[in-house]
Enzyme design. Structure first.
Site, PDB file in Angstrom:
ATOM      1  N   GLY A   1       0.829  -1.206   0.000  1.00  0.00           N
ATOM      2  CA  GLY A   1       0.000   0.000   0.000  1.00  0.00           C
ATOM      3  C   GLY A   1       0.860   1.251   0.000  1.00  0.00           C
TER       4      GLY A   1
ATOM      5  N   GLY B   1       5.981  -4.122  -9.589  1.00  0.00           N
ATOM      6  CA  GLY B   1       4.548  -4.375  -9.755  1.00  0.00           C
ATOM      7  C   GLY B   1       3.706  -3.313  -9.049  1.00  0.00           C
ATOM      8  N   ASP B   2       4.161  -2.853  -7.891  1.00  0.00           N
ATOM      9  CA  ASP B   2       3.412  -1.811  -7.164  1.00  0.00           C
ATOM     10  C   ASP B   2       3.421  -0.498  -7.946  1.00  0.00           C
ATOM     11  OD1 ASP B   2       3.058  -3.674  -5.115  1.00  0.00           O
ATOM     12  OD2 ASP B   2       4.845  -2.994  -4.044  1.00  0.00           O
TER      13      ASP B   2
HETATM   14  P1  ADP Z   1       5.646  -8.450  -9.898  1.00  0.00           P
HETATM   15  O1  ADP Z   1       6.777  -7.513  -9.626  1.00  0.00           O
HETATM   16  O2  ADP Z   1       4.395  -8.114  -9.160  1.00  0.00           O
HETATM   17  O3  ADP Z   1       6.003  -9.915  -9.833  1.00  0.00           O
HETATM   18  P2  ADP Z   1       6.060  -8.362 -12.780  1.00  0.00           P
HETATM   19  O4  ADP Z   1       7.343  -9.092 -12.592  1.00  0.00           O
HETATM   20  O5  ADP Z   1       5.113  -8.857 -13.808  1.00  0.00           O
HETATM   21  O6  ADP Z   1       5.216  -8.225 -11.427  1.00  0.00           O
HETATM   22  O7  ADP Z   1       6.443  -6.847 -13.121  1.00  0.00           O
HETATM   23  C1  ADP Z   1       5.500  -5.798 -13.078  1.00  0.00           C
HETATM   24  C2  ADP Z   1       5.771  -4.804 -14.181  1.00  0.00           C
HETATM   25  O8  ADP Z   1       7.082  -4.240 -14.011  1.00  0.00           O
HETATM   26  C3  ADP Z   1       5.783  -5.406 -15.577  1.00  0.00           C
HETATM   27  O9  ADP Z   1       4.472  -5.418 -16.132  1.00  0.00           O
HETATM   28  C4  ADP Z   1       6.707  -4.453 -16.315  1.00  0.00           C
HETATM   29  O10 ADP Z   1       6.000  -3.290 -16.718  1.00  0.00           O
HETATM   30  C5  ADP Z   1       7.722  -4.049 -15.250  1.00  0.00           C
HETATM   31  N1  ADP Z   1       8.929  -4.920 -15.347  1.00  0.00           N
HETATM   32  C6  ADP Z   1       9.260  -5.952 -14.538  1.00  0.00           C
HETATM   33  N2  ADP Z   1      10.433  -6.499 -14.916  1.00  0.00           N
HETATM   34  C7  ADP Z   1      10.856  -5.792 -15.989  1.00  0.00           C
HETATM   35  C8  ADP Z   1      12.011  -5.847 -16.848  1.00  0.00           C
HETATM   36  N3  ADP Z   1      12.979  -6.761 -16.668  1.00  0.00           N
HETATM   37  N4  ADP Z   1      12.103  -4.945 -17.857  1.00  0.00           N
HETATM   38  C9  ADP Z   1      11.142  -4.013 -18.045  1.00  0.00           C
HETATM   39  N5  ADP Z   1      10.029  -3.900 -17.267  1.00  0.00           N
HETATM   40  C10 ADP Z   1       9.890  -4.779 -16.267  1.00  0.00           C
END
Ligand code: ADP
Length: 299
Positions: free
Chosen positions: A43, A249-250
Site C-alpha cells: 500500500g 509491480g506496485d
Molecule cells: P511483480 O513484480 O508483481 O512480480 P512483474 O514481474 O510482472 O510483477 O512486473 C511488473 C511490471 O514491471 C511489468 O508489467 C513491467 O512493466 C515491469 N517490469 C518488470 N520487470 C521488468 C524488466 N525486466 N524490464 C522491463 N520492465 C519490467
C-alpha cells in the site's frame, strides 16, 4: 469534485534487510551485513509511486506508534501523499525481515503488526474518503474482511483496482467490483488453480469469467496483457537494464490506477504503466526507485 485522484487502502511495512553469505539452519546463528531499513509494504509503495508521478494521492493504512511508523509517514509525506487517514497504534508497525544472499535471492518473514489491525470498522469510519477519490487501489496485505468492506462501501462513481497479493481466495462481491483486477503470473495461476490455461490470453479469459469488469496480467520484462469484454491486448514493456525488480509491480499498478481515473482506456493506462515499471527496475529498492512524470517522459 474529487479531492484525490487515487486513494490507496493497504499496508505499510518497514523492510529490514540484511545481506548474508548463507542462511542459518535451525538453531544456527550467522553474521550478516549492516542492517538497512527501507519504507515498504504494497500500500505504502503504491501511494508513493502515484504521488511521485503527480497524482493527488491519499493513503488509508495503520502503523504502530513507533520509529518504523514515523519513518513510513515521513516517506509518504516526502512524496506528497496525504497521510491524514493513516491510523496509528494498536500494534507495532508491520515489518518484513529480509535476508539477501550473494546470488540476490531474498528470504522474507513478514510480521503484519498494525496492518492486521486495519479493521472493517476503520474502513467504515473512513468511508467518506472513498467518495472523494476517483480510484481506490487495494492489495491483500490487510485483512480480507477490510478489503471486502471497501468494496461494499464503494460509491458507484469510484473505480476499484485490486492487486490480490499475497494471493488468497476472493469473495465474489470483491471480484465483481474490480476494474481491473491486476495480477502477475503467479497470482493468476493461484486464483485459477488447475483451470489456468498455458497462455496469458487463456488466463485472462479465465479470470474475466470470475466476474471482474477487466483484468490486467503483468508479464515481467514482457510487459502486460489487458483484457475486458471488448477483447485482449498485449502491451510490451520497453527494454530496460533491470538491476532490481522489487516493487516494480506496485509502481505499475499505481500508475495504471491513476491513469484509468484520468480517463485513459485500460490499454493506454497500461502503456504508461509499463514505462513507469521500466524505470523502476533500473534502480535499486522499491520506493526509492519510483520515477517522476518527467523521468517517465524521458524514457
Ligand atoms: P511483480 O513484480 O508483481 O512480480 P512483474 O514481474 O510482472 O510483477 O512486473 C511488473 C511490471 O514491471 C511489468 O508489467 C513491467 O512493466 C515491469 N517490469 C518488470 N520487470 C521488468 C524488466 N525486466 N524490464 C522491463 N520492465 C519490467
Amino acid at each position: 469534485m474529487y479531492d484525490y485522484d487515487l486513494l490507496v487502502v493497504g499496508s505499510a511495512n518497514a523492510d529490514l534487510v540484511v545481506g548474508v553469505e548463507r542462511r542459518p539452519g535451525p538453531g544456527e546463528t550467522v553474521l550478516g551485513s549492516d542492517l538497512a531499513v527501507h519504507p515498504g509494504g504494497k500500500g505504502a509503495n503504491q501511494a508513493v509511486a502515484a504521488a511521485r508521478l503527480g497524482a493527488r494521492t491519499a493513503l488509508l493504512a495503520r502503523v504502530g506508534d513507533d520509529a518504523h511508523g514515523r519513518l513510513l509517514l515521513q516517506s509518504q509525506r516526502a512524496a506528497g501523499v496525504d497521510t491524514d487517514a493513516v491510523l496509528t497504534g494498536g500494534a507495532p508497525t508491520g515489518v518484513a525481515l529480509i535476508t539477501v544472499d550473494p546470488s540476490g535471492d531474498n528470504s522474507i518473514v513478514v510480521a503484519p503488526g498494525a496492518n492486521a489491525r486495519l479493521t472493517p470498522a476503520d474502513i467504515r469510519a473512513a468511508s467518506g474518503l472513498l467518495d472523494r477519490a476517483r480510484v481506490v487501489s487495494l492489495q491483500l496485505e490487510i485483512p480480507l474482511e477490510s478489503v471486502a468492506e471497501v468494496a461494499r462501501c464503494l460509491p458507484p462513481t469510484t473505480r476499484l483496482v485490486l492487486n490480490p497479493s499475497p494471493p488468497a481466495p476472493l469473495p465474489d462481491e470483491v471480484l465483481a467490483a474490480c476494474d481491473p483486477l491486476v495480477v502477475n503470473e503467479h497470482e493468476a495461476a493461484f486464483i485459477l488453480g488447475p483451470a489456468a490455461g498455458p497462455e496469458p490470453e487463456d488466463r485472462a479469459q479465465g479470470l474475466l469469467a470470475l466476474g471482474p469488469k477487466s483484468v490486467v496480467i503483468t508479464l515481467g520484462a514482457e510487459g502486460a496483457l489487458v483484457a475486458s469484454a471488448a477483447g485482449a491486448v498485449r502491451v510490451p514493456a520497453p527494454k530496460a537494464d533491470a538491476v532490481d525488480t522489487t516493487g516494480a509491480g506496485d509502481a505499475f499498478t499505481a500508475a495504471l490506477a491513476w491513469r484509468v481515473g484520468q480517463g485513459d482506456s485500460l490499454a493506454e493506462a497500461a502503456r504508461f504503466a509499463v514505462r513507469v515499471g521500466a524505470v523502476a527496475v533500473t534502480r535499486r529498492g522499491a520506493q526509492e526507485s519510483y520515477p517522476t512524470a518527467e523521468e517517465v517522459a524521458d524514457r
